[in-house]
Motif scaffolding. Structure first.
Motif, PDB file in Angstrom:
ATOM      1  N   ASP A  28      -7.407  -5.473 -29.945  1.00  0.00           N
ATOM      2  CA  ASP A  28      -8.810  -5.110 -29.852  1.00  0.00           C
ATOM      3  C   ASP A  28      -9.509  -5.431 -31.172  1.00  0.00           C
ATOM      4  OD1 ASP A  28     -11.208  -3.900 -29.517  1.00  0.00           O
ATOM      5  OD2 ASP A  28     -10.435  -1.851 -29.605  1.00  0.00           O
ATOM      6  N   TRP A  40      -2.804  10.993 -24.883  1.00  0.00           N
ATOM      7  CA  TRP A  40      -2.806   9.996 -23.826  1.00  0.00           C
ATOM      8  C   TRP A  40      -1.372   9.536 -23.610  1.00  0.00           C
ATOM      9  CZ3 TRP A  40      -1.377   4.942 -23.146  1.00  0.00           C
ATOM     10  CH2 TRP A  40      -1.979   4.235 -22.107  1.00  0.00           C
ATOM     11  N   PHE A  69      -5.478  11.749 -18.587  1.00  0.00           N
ATOM     12  CA  PHE A  69      -4.392  11.302 -17.725  1.00  0.00           C
ATOM     13  C   PHE A  69      -4.575   9.849 -17.313  1.00  0.00           C
ATOM     14  CE2 PHE A  69      -2.414  11.040 -13.484  1.00  0.00           C
ATOM     15  CZ  PHE A  69      -1.120  11.339 -13.854  1.00  0.00           C
ATOM     16  N   ASN A  70      -3.475   9.115 -17.349  1.00  0.00           N
ATOM     17  CA  ASN A  70      -3.488   7.753 -16.836  1.00  0.00           C
ATOM     18  C   ASN A  70      -2.190   7.541 -16.079  1.00  0.00           C
ATOM     19  OD1 ASN A  70      -2.909   4.901 -16.680  1.00  0.00           O
ATOM     20  ND2 ASN A  70      -4.652   4.601 -18.032  1.00  0.00           N
ATOM     21  N   MET A  71      -2.326   7.408 -14.774  1.00  0.00           N
ATOM     22  CA  MET A  71      -1.154   7.394 -13.895  1.00  0.00           C
ATOM     23  C   MET A  71      -0.160   6.309 -14.275  1.00  0.00           C
ATOM     24  SD  MET A  71      -0.058   9.129 -11.412  1.00  0.00           S
ATOM     25  CE  MET A  71       1.122   9.127 -10.105  1.00  0.00           C
ATOM     26  N   LYS A  72      -0.681   5.094 -14.414  1.00  0.00           N
ATOM     27  CA  LYS A  72       0.210   3.961 -14.624  1.00  0.00           C
ATOM     28  C   LYS A  72       0.997   4.141 -15.926  1.00  0.00           C
ATOM     29  CE  LYS A  72      -1.973   0.168 -13.243  1.00  0.00           C
ATOM     30  NZ  LYS A  72      -2.909  -0.901 -13.598  1.00  0.00           N
ATOM     31  N   SER A 112      -3.458   0.242 -21.544  1.00  0.00           N
ATOM     32  CA  SER A 112      -4.912   0.165 -21.695  1.00  0.00           C
ATOM     33  C   SER A 112      -5.394   0.868 -22.951  1.00  0.00           C
ATOM     34  CB  SER A 112      -5.585   0.773 -20.468  1.00  0.00           C
ATOM     35  OG  SER A 112      -5.263   2.142 -20.388  1.00  0.00           O
ATOM     36  N   ILE A 113      -4.549   1.692 -23.545  1.00  0.00           N
ATOM     37  CA  ILE A 113      -5.007   2.480 -24.681  1.00  0.00           C
ATOM     38  C   ILE A 113      -5.350   1.600 -25.880  1.00  0.00           C
ATOM     39  CG2 ILE A 113      -2.738   2.891 -25.730  1.00  0.00           C
ATOM     40  CD1 ILE A 113      -5.475   5.492 -25.332  1.00  0.00           C
ATOM     41  N   HIS A 123      -6.802  -1.195 -25.668  1.00  0.00           N
ATOM     42  CA  HIS A 123      -7.915  -2.049 -25.253  1.00  0.00           C
ATOM     43  C   HIS A 123      -7.619  -3.517 -25.501  1.00  0.00           C
ATOM     44  CE1 HIS A 123     -10.071   1.847 -26.074  1.00  0.00           C
ATOM     45  NE2 HIS A 123     -10.263   1.622 -24.799  1.00  0.00           N
ATOM     46  N   PRO A 124      -6.563  -4.037 -24.887  1.00  0.00           N
ATOM     47  CA  PRO A 124      -6.220  -5.429 -25.148  1.00  0.00           C
ATOM     48  C   PRO A 124      -7.284  -6.363 -24.603  1.00  0.00           C
ATOM     49  CG  PRO A 124      -4.909  -4.567 -23.356  1.00  0.00           C
ATOM     50  CD  PRO A 124      -5.703  -3.429 -23.882  1.00  0.00           C
ATOM     51  N   GLN A 125      -7.490  -7.479 -25.301  1.00  0.00           N
ATOM     52  CA  GLN A 125      -8.459  -8.460 -24.817  1.00  0.00           C
ATOM     53  C   GLN A 125      -7.897  -9.196 -23.632  1.00  0.00           C
ATOM     54  OE1 GLN A 125     -10.171 -11.065 -27.849  1.00  0.00           O
ATOM     55  NE2 GLN A 125      -9.048  -9.839 -29.308  1.00  0.00           N
ATOM     56  N   ASN A 144      -5.098  -8.768 -20.666  1.00  0.00           N
ATOM     57  CA  ASN A 144      -4.360  -7.659 -20.087  1.00  0.00           C
ATOM     58  C   ASN A 144      -2.967  -8.002 -19.608  1.00  0.00           C
ATOM     59  OD1 ASN A 144      -4.465  -4.965 -19.644  1.00  0.00           O
ATOM     60  ND2 ASN A 144      -6.340  -5.077 -18.454  1.00  0.00           N
TER      61      ASN A 144
END
Lengths: 169, 488
Positions: B193, B450, B455-458, B477-478, B480-482, B484
C-alpha cells in the motif's frame, strides 16, 4: 496510485458490505452466545441463550440438556443477523468501537428490560443477581462492539480508502 | 553536530589535515588511520578506519597506485589517472568534507589529492560480524537455517535471494545525528500500500535522536506510539523466509543496521500467534499445532483467574467439575499464593536470561525441586496452585512471540487482582476490558485485533486453519494490497 486503488476497491465492492455484515451478525451471535452458554454452565448467569429462546416456550425435559443449549446458540445466531442488519442500516457510518459498545448496551436494555415479560424462563430484572446482570451486560457489550466495529470498519475501508491512509494515528 | 553547513573539499592538503584533525581527531583516536604517499609529484592523503576496512583491499589499492607512480607516466591528468587506477567497483567522487567524514566513519576509505577540490571514496568496508545462523527464537524442524545478521547489506542480500523481483525496493535512510544508522525500508512496489510506505518513510525520516543504539527497538518506539499499552505493536522476525513471505503479502519491512530483527508492519495481534514451523508441516498438522498453541495462550491469560474464581466461589462449579479446588486449607489466601508462585516463575525466567549455561542447570534444580516441593511440604502452597501456575507458565512459553507472552502475563496478573477483589464481576469485566482494549488498539492505522474484531471471515479462517499455500490465493486485505491476487 489513487486510481489503481480505487479500481481495486470497486472490484471488491460486489462482495457487498451488506452480505459481510449479515455474516458478521451470524458469527457474532454465535461466538458471544457460546460464551453466554459457557457462563451459564459455570453459573456466572442464571440465564442462557436457551432460557430465552427454548425454555421460555417449551418446558419439556430436553430443553435444559446440551441439545437445548445448542439450539439456543443457533437461534441467537440467526436472530443476530437481524441485529447486524439494524446496525448496518442505522449506524454503519459511525467510527470506532464506542458506538458498537453503546449499541450492545441498548440491545441488552431492550431484551432484558422491555422484552422481559415475553420470556417466561427469564426472571424479572429486579430478581436477577448482580452477577447475572454484569455478566450479561459485558457479553452484550462485546457482541455490540463485535458487530458494530466490524460493520463500520468494513464500510469505511471499502468506501474511503484514502481516508484510512491519511487519518493519522 | 550541525549538518546544515557543507564544507567544500580543500585543495591544500595541509588544510585537509587540519580539518580532519579537528573533526575526527586523527591524532587522538587510534582507530582512524592516515597514510600519505606521493604520486606524480603530488601528495595523496588516504584516511580509513582500521577496524572497518578490509586490509587486503587497501593494500591492493595502494599497490596499484604505487606501481603506476613507479612507471612515471607522462600525463597531466593526475586526478583522472588516479581514478582509473583505483581498482574497485565502487568508487565515488565527492566534494563535501562532511560526506567524506560520514563515509570514512562508515568504513570507506577516503583519498584526497593535493591540488584537487574533489575526493575519492572507495568502498573497502568489511564489518566485523557473524555469518548467518538459525535464529534462536524461531527454530524449525525442517526448512532453511539461515537467519538475518547484524549487517544490513547481508540482510538485504538474504531477502533478495528469495525475491528476485525488480519490483522489490530497498530504500535506505540514514538516521541518528551521531550514530548515522542505516535504516532500510523494503517493500514490493506494485503490491504494498503506497499510503503505508509513505507513512513508514515519514515516520522514519522524522526520527530525531543522537544515536540508535538499540536499533530496531528505538525505531519501533518512534514509529508506533506505544503509550501504556503492553502489547507488541510490531512483529519482529529474524528469518528471511518469514520476512519474504510477508513481503509477498504486501507488508512493509523495516531493517535497521546492527540488528538481526526485521520489523514487519502493519502487525496485528494474530501475527504474533503464528510461527514458521506451522508452514513447514502439512496443513492439518499446522492447524493442529496452531490450535494447541491457541489453547496454551488462552490458558496463559485466563486459566489462573478462572481457577481462582472457582476456588473463591465453589458454588459456581457445575456438578461434574465439583472436584476442582483445594482439598486442604492453607493459611495463606489462594490469590497471594498464586501471585507469589507467579512472581517466583518470573524470577526464574529473568534469571535464566543472564545465567550462563553451566549454572542454569543448578538454578533449575533449586527452583523446581527445592522451592516447588518444599513450599508445599512446609504448607505455604496448596499443590493445585503449583499445577495451575505451571500450566499457565507453560502456556506463556508456548506463545511464539516473546513480547506478546510478557504482555499476556501482565494482563493475567491484572485479571487475577480484579477477580480477587470483585469475584465474578471482576472476572467478566476484566475479560471485557481485555478484549475491548485489544480491539481499540491501532498499529500504524491498522486495527490490532483484526480479523477477529473487526471481523473478517476469510482472514479469520486463515488464522484458525492453516490453509495450504495453493489455496491461499489472495493477499490479506488488512495490508490494502494494490494487487490482490497471489497467483497471476
Amino acid at each position: 496510485m489513487d486510481k489503481t486503488q480505487l479500481e481495486q476497491n470497486q472490484q471488491e465492492k460486489p462482495i457487498s458490505i451488506l452480505n459481510k455484515s449479515l455474516l458478521t451478525g451470524f458469527v457474532g451471535g454465535m461466538v458471544w452466545s457460546i460464551f453466554g452458554a459457557l457462563s451459564y454452565y459455570f453459573n456466572f448467569t442464571e440465564v442462557s441463550p436457551a432460557s430465552f429462546l427454548i425454555r421460555s416456550f417449551w418446558q419439556t425435559g430436553w430443553t435444559s440438556s446440551f441439545l437445548g443449549e445448542v439450539l439456543g446458540v443457533i437461534g441467537v445466531s440467526l436472530i443476530s443477523i437481524a441485529g447486524a442488519l439494524v446496525y448496518y442500516l442505522a449506524l454503519k457510518k459511525t467510527n470506532g468501537i464506542m458506538p458498537g459498545v453503546l449499541y450492545g448496551g441498548a440491545v441488552w436494555g431492550i431484551i432484558f428490560y422491555l422484552l422481559n415479560p415475553i420470556f417466561a424462563a427469564v426472571p424479572a430484572l429486579p430478581d436477577m443477581t448482580s452477577d447475572t446482570i454484569i455478566t450479561t451486560i459485558c457479553l452484550f457489550v462485546l457482541y455490540g462492539a463485535f458487530i458494530g466495529y466490524s460493520i463500520s470498519y468494513e464500510y469505511h475501508d471499502l468506501n474511503q480508502p484514502a481516508d484510512g491512509d491519511a487519518s493519522g494515528k | 553536530m550541525d549538518n546544515q553547513q557543507e564544507t567544500h573539499v580543500m585543495s591544500r592538503l595541509h588544510d585537509i589535515e587540519k580539518f580532519m584533525d579537528e573533526q575526527v581527531g586523527i591524532e587522538e583516536s587510534f582507530d582512524v588511520g592516515f597514510r600519505q604517499f606521493p604520486i606524480l609529484g603530488r601528495k595523496l592523503n588516504m584516511y580509513y578506519v582500521t577496524g572497518l576496512v578490509d586490509t587486503d583491499y587497501v593494500i591492493e589499492l595502494m599497490k596499484e597506485l604505487m606501481e603506476w607512480e613507479a612507471e612515471q607516466p607522462r600525463t597531466r591528468k593526475v586526478f583522472e589517472g588516479i581514478y582509473e587506477h583505483l581498482v574497485h567497483q565502487q568508487v565515488e567522487i565527492v566534494e563535501s568534507m562532511e560526506e567524506c567524514i560520514t563515509q570514512l566513519l562508515s568504513g570507506l576509505a577516503v583519498i584526497f589529492v593535493e591540488g584537487e577540490k574533489k575526493a575519492f571514496i572507495i568502498d573497502v568496508r568489511s564489518y566485523p560480524g557473524r555469518s548467518p545462523e538459525e535464529p534462536d527464537t524461531e527454530k524449525v524442524v525442517r526448512g532453511s537455517r539461515d537467519g538475518y545478521t547484524e549487517n544490513i547489506i547481508e540482510n538485504t542480500a538474504l531477502t533478495r535471494r528469495r525475491i528476485r523481483d525488480g519490483r522489490l525496493r530497498h530504500e535506505i535512510i540514514k538516521s541518528g545525528t551521531r550514530s548515522k544508522t542505516d535504516i532500510c525500508i523494503s517493500y514490493l512496489k506494485d503490491v504494498a500500500d503506497p499510503g503505508l510506505v509513505k507513512l513508514v518513510k515519514e515516520e522514519v525520516k522524522n526520527i530525531e535522536i543522537d544515536g540508535l543504539s538499540m536499533a530496531d527497538k528505538t525505531v519501533e518506539e518512534y514509529i508506533v506510539k506505544q503509550g501504556f499499552n503492553p502489547f507488541p505493536l510490531v512483529r519482529y522476525t529474524e528469518r528471511p523466509d518469514v520476512a519474504a513471505s510477508h513481503l509477498f503479502e504486501g507488508h512493509v519491512l523495516i531493517m535497521v543496521d546492527t540488528t538481526p530483527s526485521m520489523i514487519i508492519t502493519p502487525t496485528t495481534f494474530f501475527h504474533h500467534v503464528q510461527h514458521a514451523e506451522e508452514y513447514r508441516q502439512s496443513p492439518v498438522v499446522g492447524t493442529f499445532i496452531r490450535w494447541i498453541r491457541f489453547i496454551g495462550m488462552f490458558a496463559s491469560v485466563f486459566l489462573l483467574p478462572f481457577w481462582l474464581l472457582m476456588v473463591m466461589e465453589p458454588s459456581l462449579l457445575p456438578e461434574p467439575l465439583a472436584f476442582i479446588g483445594p482439598n486442604e486449607e492453607s493459611s495463606i489466601p489462594v490469590v497471594i499464593q498464586i501471585l507469589i508462585a507467579d512472581i517466583g516463575i518470573e524470577f526464574l525466567r529473568i534469571a535464566a536470561i543472564h545465567t550462563p549455561t553451566p549454572l542454569s542447570t543448578a538454578m533449575g534444580l533449586i527452583a523446581a525441586v527445592l522451592i516447588g516441593q518444599i513450599a508445599i511440604d512446609v504448607g505455604m502452597f496448596v499443590p493445585e496452585v503449583i499445577l495451575y501456575v505451571a500450566v499457565a507458565a507453560i502456556g506463556t512459553f508456548a506463545t511464539p512471540s516473546y513480547e506478546l507472552s510478557v504482555a499476556n502475563k501482565i494482563s493475567r496478573i491484572l485479571l487475577l487482582l480484579l477477580t480477587a477483589f470483585f469475584g465474578v464481576k471482576g472476572f467478566t469485566i476484566g475479560f471485557t476490558i481485555y478484549i475491548l482494549a485489544l480491539a481499540r488498539t491501532k498499529s500504524l492505522n491498522t486495527p490490532y485485533f483484526w480479523p477477529f474484531l473487526p471481523f473478517n471471515m476469510k482472514a479469520m479462517m486463515q488464522i484458525l486453519f492453516r490453509l495450504s499455500v495453493p489455496l491461499a490465493k489472495v493477499r490479506p486485505s488488512i495490508v490494502h494490497p494494490q494487487n490482490n491476487h497471489r497467483q497471476p
